[in-house]
Enzyme design. Structure first.
Site, PDB file in Angstrom:
ATOM      1  N   ALA A 106      15.433 -14.511  43.499  1.00  0.00           N
ATOM      2  CA  ALA A 106      16.301 -13.544  44.243  1.00  0.00           C
ATOM      3  C   ALA A 106      16.611 -12.587  43.382  1.00  0.00           C
ATOM      4  O   ALA A 106      17.299 -12.991  42.410  1.00  0.00           O
ATOM      5  CB  ALA A 106      17.266 -13.972  45.241  1.00  0.00           C
ATOM      6  N   HIS A 107      16.139 -11.180  43.310  1.00  0.00           N
ATOM      7  CA  HIS A 107      16.564 -10.485  42.524  1.00  0.00           C
ATOM      8  C   HIS A 107      16.865  -8.974  42.879  1.00  0.00           C
ATOM      9  O   HIS A 107      17.343  -8.160  42.424  1.00  0.00           O
ATOM     10  CB  HIS A 107      15.761 -10.347  41.198  1.00  0.00           C
ATOM     11  CG  HIS A 107      14.249  -9.583  41.780  1.00  0.00           C
ATOM     12  ND1 HIS A 107      13.486 -10.322  42.417  1.00  0.00           N
ATOM     13  CD2 HIS A 107      13.763  -8.382  41.531  1.00  0.00           C
ATOM     14  CE1 HIS A 107      12.259  -9.343  42.657  1.00  0.00           C
ATOM     15  NE2 HIS A 107      12.633  -8.230  41.927  1.00  0.00           N
TER      16      HIS A 107
END
Length: 372
Positions: free
Chosen positions: A215-216
């Site tokens: 998740a970025h």
């Protein structure tokens, strides 16, 4: 780089502009195609991703030539970063005078590269043209649309992308359906990963006994409630599946976890970012992938790994229709629900992203279109 031995493209050369890890990976088949045809080209790296593992090591792993230029303009806020990139890219392009510029994807580097070339009257080719999430709150969506509308050659990776370009009035002689170079990259590099990577041994993992998570994206990790939901969802999935979650974590995400006063759940194994071959090896052996990455949605589909996307929409609807992917958003309980649903499906979907020849098609098209 020795360009003397290489053949110019209609008396000029190609500038390949990139700035992030996914761009390096998806440009690698195009770089190899240029090498195979003996074309003159150079690589300009904006430095948008500047961590060793997410940048220089990928060039080493993939055994492709390093950039001639690195602008080192990562780490700035959006408007400043784009402005610095445009200014510095224009300096290089004015000096090198390439016959065409190639960009790939939807990052700030892509937008800046396309704007700089357009300003100088240099032809622009955009790979992954036509992808749309139809969510203008995402910076990436704005970058995609602007880049498509100022580009001279549009390389659509899928029928959906081609249709989006037609819907926006862009479907003339400059548009071509090529497939996505992510397929080329996976096919070309999976065997290499099997030989070079020992990441499973280092992490004490065996096939299918773990779940991979990433998740970025800003819309997830810059908003405390959404990031909290994601971390909570990963913890629920780890407990329900009784499997470890392996989470190579982006430095920015780690900083935001601290900033929002959150904690990484003990069921989640947060590790440093990995080199591409290690990551590909980790992907190919996972039981399930949970991600907000567009590229990872594609790679999971190609590798026949069920995918749960922790976003409210996707610019890769083909993955949803194929049955390889599901949208979960960032609610913890829905992430668990969707993970359980995907764990039960049969992995019999077709790959909608092409046959692994996209890089060659893009280079052949570009050479043909720039011929005098």
């Amino acid at each position: 780089m020795n360009l003397g031995k290489n053949m110019p493209v209609s008396g000029g050369k190609i500038a390949i502009i990139l700035g992030t890890r996914p761009e390096i990976i998806k440009m690698s088949p195009i770089i190899r195609a240029c090498e195979k045809k003996g074309l003159s080209y150079f690589i300009l790296h904006t430095g948008q991703h500047y961590n060793y593992e997410m940048d220089k090591k990928i060039f080493e792993d993939l055994e492709i030539k390093e950039p001639r230029y690195n602008l080192n303009v990562g780490g700035h806020e959006y408007r400043k970063q784009v402005g610095l990139m445009i200014r510095e890219i224009m300096k290089v392009l004015a000096e090198e005078k390439p016959v065409a510029v190639l960009v790939q994807g939807d990052t700030n580097s892509v937008l800046a590269g396309a704007l700089a070339a357009n300003k100088l009257g240099i032809k622009v080719g955009h790979h992954e043209a036509g992808l749309r999430s139809h969510d203008l709150t995402m910076l990436e969506e704005t970058n995609r649309i602007i880049t498509d509308h100022i580009s001279d050659f549009l390389f659509a990776p899928t029928e959906d992308g081609l249709q989006n370009l037609k819907d926006e009035g862009l479907a003339d002689g400059k548009v071509v359906l090529t497939g996505n170079t992510v397929v080329d990259a996976v096919f070309q590099n999976l065997e290499l990963a099997g030989k070079k990577s020992d990441v499973l041994k280092k992490l004490n993992l065996e096939g299918k006994d773990y779940i991979l998570a990433t998740a970025h994206r800003a819309e997830n990790v810059d908003i405390g409630e959404r990031l909290k939901g994601i971390l909570g969802g990963l913890a629920l999935v780890a407990c329900d599946f009784n499997l470890p979650i392996i989470y190579p974590i982006h430095p920015r995400t780690l900083n935001n976890i601290k900033k929002f006063g959150l904690e990484i759940p003990p069921e989640v194994r947060a590790i440093s970012p990995l080199g591409y071959l290690d990551f590909l090896q980790l992907e190919s052996g996972a039981n399930l992938i949970i991600t907000d990455s567009g590229g990872l949605q594609e790679e999971a589909c190609i590798l026949k790994i069920p995918c749960v996307t922790i976003r409210d929409n996707t610019e890769r609807p083909e993955t949803l229709r194929s049955g390889a992917n599901i949208l979960a958003g960032t609610d913890s309980k829905k992430i668990l629900f969707c993970s359980k649903k995907m764990a039960e499906i049969k992995k019999e979907w077709d790959n909608p992203f092409g046959d692994g020849m996209a890089g060659k098609r893009i280079v052949d098209f570009l050479v043909n279109k720039t011929a005098k």
